[in-house]
Write a protein that holds these residues in place. Structure first.
Motif, PDB file in Angstrom:
ATOM      1  N   ALA A 185       0.850  -1.185   0.000  1.00  0.00           N
ATOM      2  CA  ALA A 185       0.000   0.000   0.000  1.00  0.00           C
ATOM      3  C   ALA A 185       0.890   1.241   0.000  1.00  0.00           C
ATOM      4  CB  ALA A 185      -0.899   0.000   1.226  1.00  0.00           C
ATOM      5  N   PHE A 186       0.635   2.126  -0.940  1.00  0.00           N
ATOM      6  CA  PHE A 186       1.375   3.374  -1.027  1.00  0.00           C
ATOM      7  C   PHE A 186       0.434   4.534  -0.789  1.00  0.00           C
ATOM      8  CE2 PHE A 186       3.742   0.390  -3.671  1.00  0.00           C
ATOM      9  CZ  PHE A 186       5.029   0.569  -3.194  1.00  0.00           C
ATOM     10  N   ALA A 187       0.967   5.628  -0.304  1.00  0.00           N
ATOM     11  CA  ALA A 187       0.160   6.823  -0.081  1.00  0.00           C
ATOM     12  C   ALA A 187      -0.261   7.409  -1.427  1.00  0.00           C
ATOM     13  CB  ALA A 187       0.957   7.854   0.711  1.00  0.00           C
ATOM     14  N   THR A 188      -1.467   7.941  -1.474  1.00  0.00           N
ATOM     15  CA  THR A 188      -1.943   8.621  -2.685  1.00  0.00           C
ATOM     16  C   THR A 188      -1.292   9.998  -2.755  1.00  0.00           C
ATOM     17  OG1 THR A 188      -3.802   9.690  -1.582  1.00  0.00           O
ATOM     18  CG2 THR A 188      -4.190   7.458  -2.497  1.00  0.00           C
ATOM     19  N   ASP A 189      -1.405  10.628  -3.920  1.00  0.00           N
ATOM     20  CA  ASP A 189      -0.878  11.988  -4.073  1.00  0.00           C
ATOM     21  C   ASP A 189      -1.543  12.939  -3.083  1.00  0.00           C
ATOM     22  OD1 ASP A 189       0.835  11.178  -6.080  1.00  0.00           O
ATOM     23  OD2 ASP A 189      -0.441  11.907  -7.712  1.00  0.00           O
ATOM     24  N   ASP A 190      -2.855  12.773  -2.879  1.00  0.00           N
ATOM     25  CA  ASP A 190      -3.575  13.635  -1.933  1.00  0.00           C
ATOM     26  C   ASP A 190      -3.078  13.419  -0.507  1.00  0.00           C
ATOM     27  OD1 ASP A 190      -5.094  14.778  -3.951  1.00  0.00           O
ATOM     28  OD2 ASP A 190      -6.823  13.459  -3.626  1.00  0.00           O
ATOM     29  N   GLN A 191      -2.832  12.163  -0.142  1.00  0.00           N
ATOM     30  CA  GLN A 191      -2.318  11.873   1.199  1.00  0.00           C
ATOM     31  C   GLN A 191      -0.931  12.481   1.390  1.00  0.00           C
ATOM     32  OE1 GLN A 191      -2.795   7.614   0.847  1.00  0.00           O
ATOM     33  NE2 GLN A 191      -4.425   7.596   2.386  1.00  0.00           N
ATOM     34  N   ALA A 244      -1.223  16.263   1.809  1.00  0.00           N
ATOM     35  CA  ALA A 244      -1.676  16.587   3.162  1.00  0.00           C
ATOM     36  C   ALA A 244      -0.545  16.409   4.170  1.00  0.00           C
ATOM     37  CB  ALA A 244      -2.871  15.714   3.539  1.00  0.00           C
ATOM     38  N   PHE A 245       0.242  15.372   3.997  1.00  0.00           N
ATOM     39  CA  PHE A 245       1.369  15.134   4.898  1.00  0.00           C
ATOM     40  C   PHE A 245       2.378  16.282   4.820  1.00  0.00           C
ATOM     41  CE2 PHE A 245       5.758  13.575   5.274  1.00  0.00           C
ATOM     42  CZ  PHE A 245       5.758  13.185   6.598  1.00  0.00           C
ATOM     43  N   TRP A 246       2.771  16.651   3.582  1.00  0.00           N
ATOM     44  CA  TRP A 246       3.754  17.730   3.435  1.00  0.00           C
ATOM     45  C   TRP A 246       3.206  19.052   3.956  1.00  0.00           C
ATOM     46  CZ3 TRP A 246       8.163  15.845   3.425  1.00  0.00           C
ATOM     47  CH2 TRP A 246       8.536  14.745   2.669  1.00  0.00           C
ATOM     48  N   LYS A 247       1.908  19.281   3.754  1.00  0.00           N
ATOM     49  CA  LYS A 247       1.291  20.506   4.277  1.00  0.00           C
ATOM     50  C   LYS A 247       1.358  20.512   5.806  1.00  0.00           C
ATOM     51  CE  LYS A 247      -2.869  23.308   4.034  1.00  0.00           C
ATOM     52  NZ  LYS A 247      -4.210  23.441   3.473  1.00  0.00           N
TER      53      LYS A 247
END
Length: 77
Positions: A61-67, A70-73
């Protein structure tokens, strides 16, 4: 010394002193990382192997672009 490395060093000779120092610190960090004696524990090795197996099997499982956005934000980046 490789030609690529020599070419970069030759160009770096023209950089401002502070930029040369920054590059030198990066190379020193790189050298320290290469010679570091940090080793993974058996549990860490097993975890890496498990994840590699999942990646090869296509079940990781990989993080989506949206996830990731949100993480970087959240990190302020």
């Amino acid at each position: 010394m490789t030609k690529l490395f020599q070419d970069v060093i030759d160009r770096a000779r023209q950089w401002p002193d502070d930029r040369q120092d920054e590059a030198a610190r990066l190379l020193l960090d790189f050298e320290e990382q290469r010679t570091a004696s940090t080793r993974l524990s058996p549990e860490q090795v097993a975890e890496v192997e498990r994840i590699q197996k999942e990646i090869r099997a296509g079940t990781a499982a990989f993080a989506t672009d949206d996830q990731m956005a949100a993480f970087w934000k959240k990190c302020g980046l």
